[in-house]
Every structure is written in C-alpha cells, then in structure tokens.
Design a protein around this motif. Sequence first.
Motif, PDB file in Angstrom:
ATOM      1  N   ALA A  40      -5.047  -4.484  17.130  1.00 25.67           N
ATOM      2  CA  ALA A  40      -5.819  -4.266  18.360  1.00 25.67           C
ATOM      3  C   ALA A  40      -6.808  -3.110  18.247  1.00 25.67           C
ATOM      4  O   ALA A  40      -7.792  -3.065  18.992  1.00 25.67           O
ATOM      5  CB  ALA A  40      -4.882  -4.018  19.539  1.00 25.67           C
ATOM      6  N   ALA A  41      -6.577  -2.183  17.340  1.00 25.89           N
ATOM      7  CA  ALA A  41      -7.469  -1.014  17.220  1.00 25.89           C
ATOM      8  C   ALA A  41      -8.864  -1.451  16.776  1.00 25.89           C
ATOM      9  O   ALA A  41      -9.019  -2.281  15.888  1.00 25.89           O
ATOM     10  CB  ALA A  41      -6.890  -0.010  16.228  1.00 25.89           C
ATOM     11  N   SER A  42      -9.886  -0.891  17.425  1.00 23.84           N
ATOM     12  CA  SER A  42     -11.264  -1.234  17.057  1.00 23.84           C
ATOM     13  C   SER A  42     -12.111  -0.002  16.745  1.00 23.84           C
ATOM     14  O   SER A  42     -13.161  -0.134  16.132  1.00 23.84           O
ATOM     15  CB  SER A  42     -11.918  -2.040  18.180  1.00 23.84           C
ATOM     16  N   HIS A  43     -11.668   1.191  17.156  1.00 20.02           N
ATOM     17  CA  HIS A  43     -12.461   2.407  16.947  1.00 20.02           C
ATOM     18  C   HIS A  43     -11.881   3.321  15.870  1.00 20.02           C
ATOM     19  O   HIS A  43     -12.609   3.794  15.003  1.00 20.02           O
ATOM     20  CB  HIS A  43     -12.600   3.200  18.244  1.00 20.02           C
ATOM     21  N   SER A  44     -10.570   3.568  15.948  1.00 22.64           N
ATOM     22  CA  SER A  44      -9.977   4.478  14.964  1.00 22.64           C
ATOM     23  C   SER A  44      -8.497   4.210  14.760  1.00 22.64           C
ATOM     24  O   SER A  44      -7.773   3.882  15.710  1.00 22.64           O
ATOM     25  CB  SER A  44     -10.184   5.932  15.383  1.00 22.64           C
ATOM     26  N   GLU A  71     -14.751  -2.516   7.903  1.00 22.97           N
ATOM     27  CA  GLU A  71     -16.002  -3.274   7.855  1.00 22.97           C
ATOM     28  C   GLU A  71     -16.547  -3.568   9.246  1.00 22.97           C
ATOM     29  O   GLU A  71     -17.750  -3.694   9.439  1.00 22.97           O
ATOM     30  CB  GLU A  71     -15.804  -4.573   7.073  1.00 22.97           C
ATOM     31  N   SER A  72     -15.658  -3.647  10.225  1.00 25.62           N
ATOM     32  CA  SER A  72     -16.108  -3.917  11.591  1.00 25.62           C
ATOM     33  C   SER A  72     -16.418  -2.629  12.364  1.00 25.62           C
ATOM     34  O   SER A  72     -16.682  -2.679  13.561  1.00 25.62           O
ATOM     35  CB  SER A  72     -15.065  -4.750  12.338  1.00 25.62           C
ATOM     36  N   GLY A  73     -16.369  -1.476  11.675  1.00 29.25           N
ATOM     37  CA  GLY A  73     -16.759  -0.218  12.300  1.00 29.25           C
ATOM     38  C   GLY A  73     -15.614   0.684  12.727  1.00 29.25           C
ATOM     39  O   GLY A  73     -15.835   1.748  13.309  1.00 29.25           O
ATOM     40  N   CYS A  74     -14.393   0.298  12.448  1.00 26.38           N
ATOM     41  CA  CYS A  74     -13.227   1.110  12.800  1.00 26.38           C
ATOM     42  C   CYS A  74     -13.021   2.185  11.722  1.00 26.38           C
ATOM     43  O   CYS A  74     -13.019   1.887  10.530  1.00 26.38           O
ATOM     44  CB  CYS A  74     -11.996   0.212  12.893  1.00 26.38           C
ATOM     45  N   SER A  75     -12.861   3.420  12.140  1.00 31.72           N
ATOM     46  CA  SER A  75     -12.558   4.511  11.215  1.00 31.72           C
ATOM     47  C   SER A  75     -11.074   4.441  10.859  1.00 31.72           C
ATOM     48  O   SER A  75     -10.215   4.397  11.747  1.00 31.72           O
ATOM     49  CB  SER A  75     -12.871   5.850  11.886  1.00 31.72           C
ATOM     50  N   VAL A  76     -10.765   4.432   9.558  1.00 30.44           N
ATOM     51  CA  VAL A  76      -9.381   4.381   9.086  1.00 30.44           C
ATOM     52  C   VAL A  76      -9.129   5.628   8.250  1.00 30.44           C
ATOM     53  O   VAL A  76      -9.809   5.842   7.238  1.00 30.44           O
ATOM     54  CB  VAL A  76      -9.103   3.105   8.256  1.00 30.44           C
ATOM     55  N   ARG A  77      -8.174   6.448   8.698  1.00 30.28           N
ATOM     56  CA  ARG A  77      -7.895   7.708   7.999  1.00 30.28           C
ATOM     57  C   ARG A  77      -6.418   7.808   7.644  1.00 30.28           C
ATOM     58  O   ARG A  77      -5.559   7.389   8.415  1.00 30.28           O
ATOM     59  CB  ARG A  77      -8.268   8.905   8.869  1.00 30.28           C
ATOM     60  N   PHE A  78      -6.169   8.384   6.468  1.00 29.03           N
ATOM     61  CA  PHE A  78      -4.810   8.656   6.011  1.00 29.03           C
ATOM     62  C   PHE A  78      -4.700  10.136   5.708  1.00 29.03           C
ATOM     63  O   PHE A  78      -5.528  10.697   4.981  1.00 29.03           O
ATOM     64  CB  PHE A  78      -4.487   7.870   4.729  1.00 29.03           C
TER      65      PHE A  78
END
Length: 188
Positions: A40-44, A71-78
């Motif tokens: 469901a996440a779309s931003h981060s 690729e759809s613009g969601c920031s993914v951070r670890f």
Amino acid sequence: MLWPRSAKSVVKTGASREIVQAYPYRNACPTSVWGQLIDAASHSITFAGYTNYFIWQEHPRLSERLAAKAESGCSVRFLVGDPGSEVTRRREEIEGVPLTVGTRIKITLDALSKLKEKAGIDARFSDEHIALSVFSFDSEMLVTPHLSSLLGHESPMLHLRRLGDDGLYDRFASHVSALWEGGRPVWE
C-alpha cells in the motif's frame, strides 16, 4: 458518571489513538499485515531494523516488489547495523545464537546489493538503533522495542497509524530521521 468512564475504557483517546494493534511478539504480527503495508505504501518505506534479515525471509519476491515501488516514485530506505562494529560484536555475545547478528546483516546487505543501482533505494549504517526497530510505510509503522537479551522476533511490537502532529508516529519517525542523517552510506 457511568457513561464517560465506560466510554473511556473502550474508546482510545490521546496518544493511544495511534496504536492500531499491539503484539506481544514481533512474529505474532501476521505476514499479511507486513505485505499489505509494503504493497500500500506509495511515498516512502523505511526499514530501520538492526539486521532486517527476517524481511527477506518472510516476503517472497521482496526485491522485485521494492524495485517496483522505487520505480513508481516511492523512496525505499534501509538503516542497518554495521556487521563489523563493536556494537554488533557485543550483541552477538548477548544473543549467543549460531546465526549471528553480523551474518544476518550480511544477508540483508547481499539482498540490497542487487538493488543498489535502482534510483529511489538507499541504505545506511547506524549502530544507534540496536535496541529499537522502526519500519514505516507512508503514514503507518511497526515498532519493536528490543528487550534485553531476547531476539527481535521475541520482543513486542506496536502497529501505529499517524493521526496528528507530535504523536507516537511522529516521535518514532523523528528518531529514525535523526539516525538516518547521522548514518553513513552503505554504498560508497
């Protein structure tokens, strides 16, 4: 006099309104909840667990799912611990299990290495979150305060949903932001 007291006992007020669910153990939270939050996440999306190891084990095709999110613009951070740090070594002594903290971090780093060229996916080292894991998905988050010598999956977890300024969600999000700012890049 009876109505306000009985209403208060079943209706959440104040900061507790942001608590969606509490679990006595992290692994008591169904994997479907994690999957729904990720999807469901779309931003981060932020995985600020010390090893994040279990994420890769419990969620099929996670790399592909996260790549599609990015690729759809969601920031993914670890945010992960340093596998060679003194903090990690001490934690390994406390846990005393064959699958060491450093090994679990290396499994995450190996999975992340396949994503490092993807725009929107980033990873940093920090040893300051050894006792608290925070996983955020837009306006929802899963928080695990680690208890003494227990493994992460044996510690309790809260599912939070942001409902207002300076609530539980914001407090934990600020903590993760500070750790992120103070962290050092995994990929140099």
